[in-house]
Write an enzyme that holds these catalytic residues in place. Sequence first.
Site: not given
Ligand code: LLP
Length: 413
Positions: A340, A309, A313, A238, A271-273
Amino acid sequence: MSFSYNNHSLHAESVDIADLMANYGSPLYVYSRTDIENNWREFDSAFGQHPHLVCYAVKANSNIAVLNVLAKIGAGFDIVSIGELERVLAAGGQASKCVFSGVAKTHAEIKRGLEVGIRCFNVESSAELDRIEQVASGLNMQAPISIRVNPNVDAKTHPYISTGLKENKFGVDIDDAIELYEQAQRYEFINIQGLDCHIGSQLTDVSPFLDALDKVLDLIAKLNDRGIEIAHLDLGGGVGIRYDDEVTIDIAAYVGEMLKRVGNLEIILEPGRAIVGNAGVFVTKVEFLKQNSDKSFAIIDGAMNDLLRPAFYNAYHQVLPVNDNANGVEASWDLVGPICETGDFLAKDRQLSLSEGDYLAVMSAGAYGFTMSSNYNSRPRVAEVMVADDAHHLIRKRENIQDLFNTEAIIND
Ligand code: LLP
């Protein structure tokens, strides 16, 4: 940050993006290996000697080259499907460093996770706990679990990516968690390992994380009182990134605040993003310029199917010209794709000097870019390239037209 201008041309590390476009075609995702590694290491090193595991959230960018780069520097992985698990294994990641999240794990997913020896299942409901017990008993194995609790804090982010409120489908209500842990403790094939929470994505303020932390620490103390031992605390992902002018979370300060409160508890993060978001760009070409009486449209070859995105969003991504010395038509442009749908835009009202054939880099597209792409309008999915210093590698071939329908069949009658 490895994306900067050199001699008026945008570079990824030491590679000119214009050269990449000439080599690999348009549109294209381009990632910086150095940025990916540095971003993961920033989390990892913030913990110092404290027991921890930084599990990269695979859903943000699941290309096996990205996973491999992270596996090599010691990353764990947060996965949400058997597909993500197999990607991690194919990329050389270790099952024992995988945490398995998600609200609806199937029998097959649980079985495979147990067989390969994943670190932990993050359980999201009582029914799921029953299912894990059942599958584990069939295999005569112990299933390591943590329960994902919903601490009911407002992450103050976009409602579609907020997950920690009572109204969200995720996790177990914090008030029901003790009962579920007691149920877990009675099960023969369940092995309680940890406690998990994830409150949302793209958070730019640390206070919701700390509020959630306080609530789950309180719960861990109550569980300990009942003889239920929690060995690790998974605080989810997050951490937000800068797309525009956001002031984002200082990772070292966040981890520092965390470590002040958690004693010796091992910490897992997902962390992902924050690992891949700013380490990637989506590059697209201007096909046509179309100026109506009150709107200027740059029609580009990239679209919402490639980068969802903005359409989904209303997300903002900065747009930079690959050549910043161009002498085109100066206007406030909407960047729209060939699909389209009125929602098919990547950016709106951007002051740019454009000509047909120009390349534009849509910045901060490394997370939830390619992974959310589709074949809508029968558009082949684009290629991905990873740059490392002055080297570039094709890490996914562009799909061709045959790829679009070669798994389909005509009914013969
Ligand atoms: N852990 C869990 C259980 C999650 O559901 C998520 C993201 C993460 C970790 C990683 O979160 P991050 O660090 O990336 O914020 N498609 C959306 C984001 C959806 C996130 C879903 N869950 C976007 O493009 O903003």
